[in-house]
Write an enzyme that holds these catalytic residues in place. Sequence first.
Site, PDB file in Angstrom:
ATOM      1  N   GLU A 218       0.831  -1.199   0.000  1.00 10.11           N
ATOM      2  CA  GLU A 218       0.000   0.000   0.000  1.00 10.11           C
ATOM      3  C   GLU A 218       0.866   1.249   0.000  1.00 10.11           C
ATOM      4  O   GLU A 218       2.019   1.234   0.442  1.00 10.11           O
ATOM      5  CB  GLU A 218      -0.924  -0.014   1.208  1.00 10.11           C
ATOM      6  CG  GLU A 218      -0.167  -0.094   2.513  1.00 10.11           C
ATOM      7  CD  GLU A 218      -1.065  -0.545   3.663  1.00 10.11           C
ATOM      8  OE1 GLU A 218      -1.733  -1.586   3.522  1.00 10.11           O
ATOM      9  OE2 GLU A 218      -1.094   0.128   4.688  1.00 10.11           O
TER      10      GLU A 218
ATOM     11  N   CYS B 261       0.791   2.369   8.907  1.00 10.39           N
ATOM     12  CA  CYS B 261       1.529   1.243   8.378  1.00 10.39           C
ATOM     13  C   CYS B 261       0.866  -0.123   8.288  1.00 10.39           C
ATOM     14  O   CYS B 261       0.579  -0.733   9.307  1.00 10.39           O
ATOM     15  CB  CYS B 261       2.675   1.086   9.330  1.00 10.39           C
ATOM     16  SG  CYS B 261       4.143   1.350   8.517  1.00 10.39           S
TER      17      CYS B 261
HETATM   18  N1  SAH Z   1      10.259   0.508   9.322  1.00 10.39           N
HETATM   19  C1  SAH Z   1      10.325   1.920   9.217  1.00 10.39           C
HETATM   20  C2  SAH Z   1       9.280   2.540   8.324  1.00 10.39           C
HETATM   21  C3  SAH Z   1       7.891   2.037   8.426  1.00 10.39           C
HETATM   22  S1  SAH Z   1       6.948   2.432   9.866  1.00 10.39           S
HETATM   23  C4  SAH Z   1      10.299   2.539  10.577  1.00 10.39           C
HETATM   24  O1  SAH Z   1      10.164   1.824  11.549  1.00 10.39           O
HETATM   25  O2  SAH Z   1      10.466   3.749  10.687  1.00 10.39           O
HETATM   26  C5  SAH Z   1       6.608   4.122   9.713  1.00 10.39           C
HETATM   27  C6  SAH Z   1       6.228   4.774  11.022  1.00 10.39           C
HETATM   28  O3  SAH Z   1       4.873   4.457  11.396  1.00 10.39           O
HETATM   29  C7  SAH Z   1       7.116   4.324  12.148  1.00 10.39           C
HETATM   30  O4  SAH Z   1       7.517   5.383  12.945  1.00 10.39           O
HETATM   31  C8  SAH Z   1       6.188   3.382  12.871  1.00 10.39           C
HETATM   32  O5  SAH Z   1       6.606   3.171  14.165  1.00 10.39           O
HETATM   33  C9  SAH Z   1       4.853   4.083  12.748  1.00 10.39           C
HETATM   34  N2  SAH Z   1       3.724   3.233  13.083  1.00 10.39           N
HETATM   35  C10 SAH Z   1       3.562   1.920  12.838  1.00 10.39           C
HETATM   36  N3  SAH Z   1       2.413   1.467  13.350  1.00 10.39           N
HETATM   37  C11 SAH Z   1       1.812   2.513  13.937  1.00 10.39           C
HETATM   38  C12 SAH Z   1       0.588   2.690  14.647  1.00 10.39           C
HETATM   39  N4  SAH Z   1      -0.241   1.663  14.872  1.00 10.39           N
HETATM   40  N5  SAH Z   1       0.290   3.932  15.109  1.00 10.39           N
HETATM   41  C13 SAH Z   1       1.130   4.969  14.905  1.00 10.39           C
HETATM   42  N6  SAH Z   1       2.287   4.867  14.243  1.00 10.39           N
HETATM   43  C14 SAH Z   1       2.644   3.655  13.765  1.00 10.39           C
END
Ligand code: SAH
Length: 359
Positions: A102, A346
């Site tokens: 996505e 994400c």
């Molecule tokens: N793996 C990379 C990029 C993808 S995640 C990373 O960890 O940065 C992108 C961002 O979205 C990250 O900061 C992640 O922690 C956040 N994220 C993932 N799931 C989330 C959720 N349920 N609520 C808020 N932020 C979230």
Amino acid sequence: MLFYRQKTVNNNKLPIASLTLSQLRAALVAAGQRPFVAKQIFEAVYARNVRSFDEMTNLSAALRRDLAARYSLRTLEVAGKFDSPDGSFKLALRLADGQSIESAFLATADHGTVCVSSQVGCAMGCLFCASGEKGLVRNLAAFEMVEQVLAARDHLPPGRRLSHVTFMGIGEPLANFDNLTRALDLIHTPEGLNIGARRLSISTCGTPQGIRRLADLGRQYHLAISLHAPNDALRRQLMPAAARTPIAEIMAAAEDYCRRTTRKIVFEYVLIRGLNDQPAHARELAALVGGFPSMVNLIPLNPVSACPNLEPSAPAAVERFRAALEKSGVEVCVRRRKGAEVDAACGQLRARLDADEDE
Ligand code: SAH
């Protein structure tokens, strides 16, 4: 040619977005074409968003047919689009091998950011993230990342412009380093999507080696590091795989990146009720991030079905956390829940699509 066979997907056609301008030029010249045709194709694909060779009317009909038989302009199929009233939207995209990913387009008043996935699934297994629920399936090829930007541009609402790209979708971009940098090159180069390095960002759990390699590129890409906890013990609970690297090592790599690129580092911190949102955590975080230019981006947890027991911090707790950081001299902002309506956190959409298919 081996190069063709290796990269060919879908109907034996080579994705245009898998080639740099000079690679396309070499392939066309080897096939008896004049070199400037490559530039014409690049201009059509990246500057004018042309989606079929038929529309490249500055090329002869015979050449267009020949190109259409050998190359594909789009390999990603849009399986779904989810709109938000503010102009943001999310695309569910099917890859040529049937996997799905996505991308999101996040609209603000003066710019538009495409949030690109870098892997199918993710190996990191962060507790609060839907992307890692089923582990890592595979890396995305560079063309699959570039085409996400093209696909978002295909669907821009009127009056919107795509100005920024962030690798913050599904996957850990630095774990797919070579393909990531190939994609960044095509997105950045003036002959390609022509988006300045300072408008391109990479969000990572923080592999020090990856951060140093990124600095070695000598570009001013913006770096965001997903910290989410101010100490290793808590980070291990929230981000088991990422926390194998001690925070101190990540900080050292971040400082090095900041010094070499002169770019401020952003630390992302998802606020989860009762887990990492207490005043003591804010104090510990403030002590951690003071050493070089940086800012903290606080993100109230977006609830995901993967972890029904985790809740976002209450607005008052978010504000208390923000104020405590600010008081300690830390630059801090609270990220609005952009894209929440379109499940833009994400991996949520992919998880839902897969669930729909499982049913
Ligand atoms: N793996 C990379 C990029 C993808 S995640 C990373 O960890 O940065 C992108 C961002 O979205 C990250 O900061 C992640 O922690 C956040 N994220 C993932 N799931 C989330 C959720 N349920 N609520 C808020 N932020 C979230």
